[in-house]
Scaffold this motif. Sequence first.
Motif, PDB file in Angstrom:
ATOM      1  N   GLY A 157       1.779 -54.685  30.530  1.00 23.57           N
ATOM      2  CA  GLY A 157       0.446 -54.446  29.965  1.00 23.57           C
ATOM      3  C   GLY A 157       0.339 -53.100  29.261  1.00 23.57           C
ATOM      4  N   GLU A 158      -0.677 -53.051  28.378  1.00 22.46           N
ATOM      5  CA  GLU A 158      -0.834 -51.859  27.532  1.00 22.46           C
ATOM      6  C   GLU A 158      -1.136 -50.590  28.331  1.00 22.46           C
ATOM      7  N   ALA A 159      -1.907 -50.743  29.405  1.00 24.57           N
ATOM      8  CA  ALA A 159      -2.279 -49.547  30.179  1.00 24.57           C
ATOM      9  C   ALA A 159      -1.029 -48.877  30.763  1.00 24.57           C
ATOM     10  N   GLN A 160      -0.117 -49.697  31.281  1.00 27.97           N
ATOM     11  CA  GLN A 160       1.115 -49.102  31.833  1.00 27.97           C
ATOM     12  C   GLN A 160       1.993 -48.506  30.737  1.00 27.97           C
ATOM     13  N   VAL A 161       1.988 -49.143  29.584  1.00 21.32           N
ATOM     14  CA  VAL A 161       2.758 -48.571  28.460  1.00 21.32           C
ATOM     15  C   VAL A 161       2.228 -47.177  28.141  1.00 21.32           C
ATOM     16  N   ARG A 162       0.901 -47.074  28.063  1.00 21.96           N
ATOM     17  CA  ARG A 162       0.303 -45.766  27.734  1.00 21.96           C
ATOM     18  C   ARG A 162       0.663 -44.724  28.796  1.00 21.96           C
ATOM     19  N   ALA A 194      12.722 -61.834  21.951  1.00 23.96           N
ATOM     20  CA  ALA A 194      11.834 -60.666  21.891  1.00 23.96           C
ATOM     21  C   ALA A 194      11.412 -60.238  23.292  1.00 23.96           C
ATOM     22  N   GLN A 195      11.220 -58.936  23.458  1.00 27.67           N
ATOM     23  CA  GLN A 195      10.692 -58.398  24.716  1.00 27.67           C
ATOM     24  C   GLN A 195       9.538 -57.451  24.407  1.00 27.67           C
ATOM     25  N   MET A 196       8.618 -57.336  25.312  1.00 25.93           N
ATOM     26  CA  MET A 196       7.336 -56.618  25.157  1.00 25.93           C
ATOM     27  C   MET A 196       6.498 -57.316  24.084  1.00 25.93           C
ATOM     28  N   THR A 197       5.184 -57.233  24.234  1.00 27.53           N
ATOM     29  CA  THR A 197       4.286 -57.864  23.261  1.00 27.53           C
ATOM     30  C   THR A 197       3.991 -56.885  22.125  1.00 27.53           C
ATOM     31  N   VAL A 198       3.489 -57.422  21.015  1.00 27.66           N
ATOM     32  CA  VAL A 198       3.113 -56.543  19.897  1.00 27.66           C
ATOM     33  C   VAL A 198       2.081 -55.526  20.370  1.00 27.66           C
ATOM     34  N   ARG A 199       1.146 -55.978  21.201  1.00 30.18           N
ATOM     35  CA  ARG A 199       0.097 -55.044  21.667  1.00 30.18           C
ATOM     36  C   ARG A 199       0.682 -53.954  22.559  1.00 30.18           C
ATOM     37  N   GLU A 200       1.653 -54.304  23.379  1.00 27.78           N
ATOM     38  CA  GLU A 200       2.296 -53.271  24.212  1.00 27.78           C
ATOM     39  C   GLU A 200       3.058 -52.274  23.332  1.00 27.78           C
ATOM     40  N   LEU A 201       3.770 -52.818  22.356  1.00 27.86           N
ATOM     41  CA  LEU A 201       4.530 -51.932  21.453  1.00 27.86           C
ATOM     42  C   LEU A 201       3.573 -51.025  20.683  1.00 27.86           C
ATOM     43  N   VAL A 205       3.098 -46.878  20.204  1.00 27.71           N
ATOM     44  CA  VAL A 205       2.995 -46.204  18.897  1.00 27.71           C
ATOM     45  C   VAL A 205       1.745 -45.321  18.856  1.00 27.71           C
ATOM     46  N   ALA A 206       0.635 -45.839  19.408  1.00 27.57           N
ATOM     47  CA  ALA A 206      -0.622 -45.075  19.379  1.00 27.57           C
ATOM     48  C   ALA A 206      -0.501 -43.786  20.194  1.00 27.57           C
ATOM     49  N   VAL A 207       0.070 -43.889  21.399  1.00 23.37           N
ATOM     50  CA  VAL A 207       0.198 -42.702  22.251  1.00 23.37           C
ATOM     51  C   VAL A 207       1.152 -41.684  21.608  1.00 23.37           C
ATOM     52  N   ALA A 208       2.262 -42.176  21.077  1.00 20.70           N
ATOM     53  CA  ALA A 208       3.203 -41.265  20.410  1.00 20.70           C
ATOM     54  C   ALA A 208       2.532 -40.586  19.226  1.00 20.70           C
ATOM     55  N   GLY A 209       1.783 -41.383  18.451  1.00 20.41           N
ATOM     56  CA  GLY A 209       1.115 -40.851  17.263  1.00 20.41           C
ATOM     57  C   GLY A 209       0.132 -39.737  17.600  1.00 20.41           C
ATOM     58  N   GLU A 210      -0.593 -39.896  18.724  1.00 25.80           N
ATOM     59  CA  GLU A 210      -1.544 -38.849  19.141  1.00 25.80           C
ATOM     60  C   GLU A 210      -0.818 -37.525  19.367  1.00 25.80           C
ATOM     61  N   ALA A 211       0.447 -37.618  19.766  1.00 30.87           N
ATOM     62  CA  ALA A 211       1.234 -36.404  20.038  1.00 30.87           C
ATOM     63  C   ALA A 211       2.094 -36.013  18.831  1.00 30.87           C
ATOM     64  N   GLY A 212       1.902 -36.717  17.712  1.00 36.10           N
ATOM     65  CA  GLY A 212       2.678 -36.398  16.513  1.00 36.10           C
ATOM     66  C   GLY A 212       4.137 -36.822  16.611  1.00 36.10           C
ATOM     67  N   LYS A 213       4.421 -37.803  17.475  1.00 35.64           N
ATOM     68  CA  LYS A 213       5.815 -38.243  17.645  1.00 35.64           C
ATOM     69  C   LYS A 213       6.007 -39.656  17.108  1.00 35.64           C
ATOM     70  N   LYS A 214       7.275 -39.985  16.912  1.00 32.21           N
ATOM     71  CA  LYS A 214       7.620 -41.305  16.387  1.00 32.21           C
ATOM     72  C   LYS A 214       8.124 -42.223  17.498  1.00 32.21           C
ATOM     73  N   VAL A 215       8.282 -43.494  17.127  1.00 34.81           N
ATOM     74  CA  VAL A 215       8.750 -44.495  18.092  1.00 34.81           C
ATOM     75  C   VAL A 215      10.001 -45.183  17.549  1.00 34.81           C
ATOM     76  N   ALA A 216      11.012 -45.237  18.374  1.00 33.33           N
ATOM     77  CA  ALA A 216      12.257 -45.943  18.059  1.00 33.33           C
ATOM     78  C   ALA A 216      12.279 -47.226  18.874  1.00 33.33           C
ATOM     79  N   ALA A 217      12.515 -48.349  18.202  1.00 31.16           N
ATOM     80  CA  ALA A 217      12.515 -49.635  18.905  1.00 31.16           C
ATOM     81  C   ALA A 217      13.903 -50.242  18.910  1.00 31.16           C
ATOM     82  N   HIS A 218      14.397 -50.515  20.116  1.00 29.07           N
ATOM     83  CA  HIS A 218      15.624 -51.303  20.241  1.00 29.07           C
ATOM     84  C   HIS A 218      15.289 -52.739  19.885  1.00 29.07           C
TER      85      HIS A 218
END
Length: 404
Positions: A157-162, A194-201, A205-218
Amino acid sequence: MTRVLAIRSARVIDGTGRVWENATVIVRGDRIAAVGGQRDLSVPRGARIVDGRGLTLLPGMIDCHVHLCLGSEADVVAAVEQESPSLTLLKAAHRARQTIDAGITTVRDVGSRDHSIFALQRAIDAGILPGPRIVGSGLAICMIGGHARFIGREVEGEAQVRTVAREQLAAGAGVIKVIASGGVLTPGTSPDVAQMTVRELAAAVAVAGEAGKKVAAHAHGASGMKNAIRAGVHSIEHATLLDDETVGLMREHGVFAVPTLSALATTAACRRGCGIPDSVLEKARGMTKRHQRSFAQAYRSGVRIAMGTDAGTPFNFHGENAQELERMVALGMTAMNAILSATAEAAELVGLQNTLGTIQPKRQADLLLVDGNPLKRIGVLCEPDRIVGVMKAGRFVSGPLAQA
Ligand SMILES: [Zn+2]
């Protein structure tokens, strides 16, 4: 007094696509002060002079995909699970030295067993240990039972991702790593699923973006890649089973591919009984040809490519990172573009394009001086004897020039 150093009469591949023959590069303190033709630049008095005749100077290389906590054993998952975290950290410090000795002055570490990668980063930054600059993700974020859980945190779920993304950032992450498909090394996961949902991914991205960081996806399979691109990630790691739609999406969104050709190639080259689990060997063998075709398609189509090796995976050794450039060139990339993928392009992906990746005034003096011309034969970058000097922040740290 500020140290001044001049490298004279060298061929300079400056990372902008330009090649200077017989050029001078002046380094003042930790930065590049000037680049110019031999006749146009005068060397300041008192400068240390390095004779660059017959040598090529290029920006220190950047490997966008390593795991310093992994030791390239046949069964890396078992190896890391059987050793104590403190032994892993000591080994990681040794691998950091092997990495910089090979001319890699920056790495992006995209998945480690714990947060000790940030301790290593701080020790290197403080000058206590030799090693490359590290942009680390800490733990990868994966779904429950997902790929890479041996160097990740399983979420639902998204909350745990955050929460988990914020934990990595709080610990010092410079990038967030998410797992958008199954993988080769993790038993029971399929690379094309596929693993993880688009919303989880997207939450990552949103949390990283708030910190000015990028996301690398395997992601190996197209469905996982598409999910990750639609969620807004900045790079697709491996990009193994590309299709036309995915290539189009990568171009449209300016998403980098980090091909890590070495990861599958080094595994697939092994025989049964080498110690690599059979399931891993089968998965790697089944995808290698497709991976090579995907790389060629991405390159031809103008997808941006940043060099990454996945060093630490079976028989994919830290310190042999430059073999990735050889592999890319063998599949049709020009030597110049391979070098750019490991310098300016990689610098942009890791977010350090204003500091690293080119030889230009005011940039950090992270440089690699090699004997020979990698534009003629890219393999010179893979030969340890040809490394004359590796400079980080204006100081030679490896190669004969570090001893001089
Ligand atoms: Zn990896």
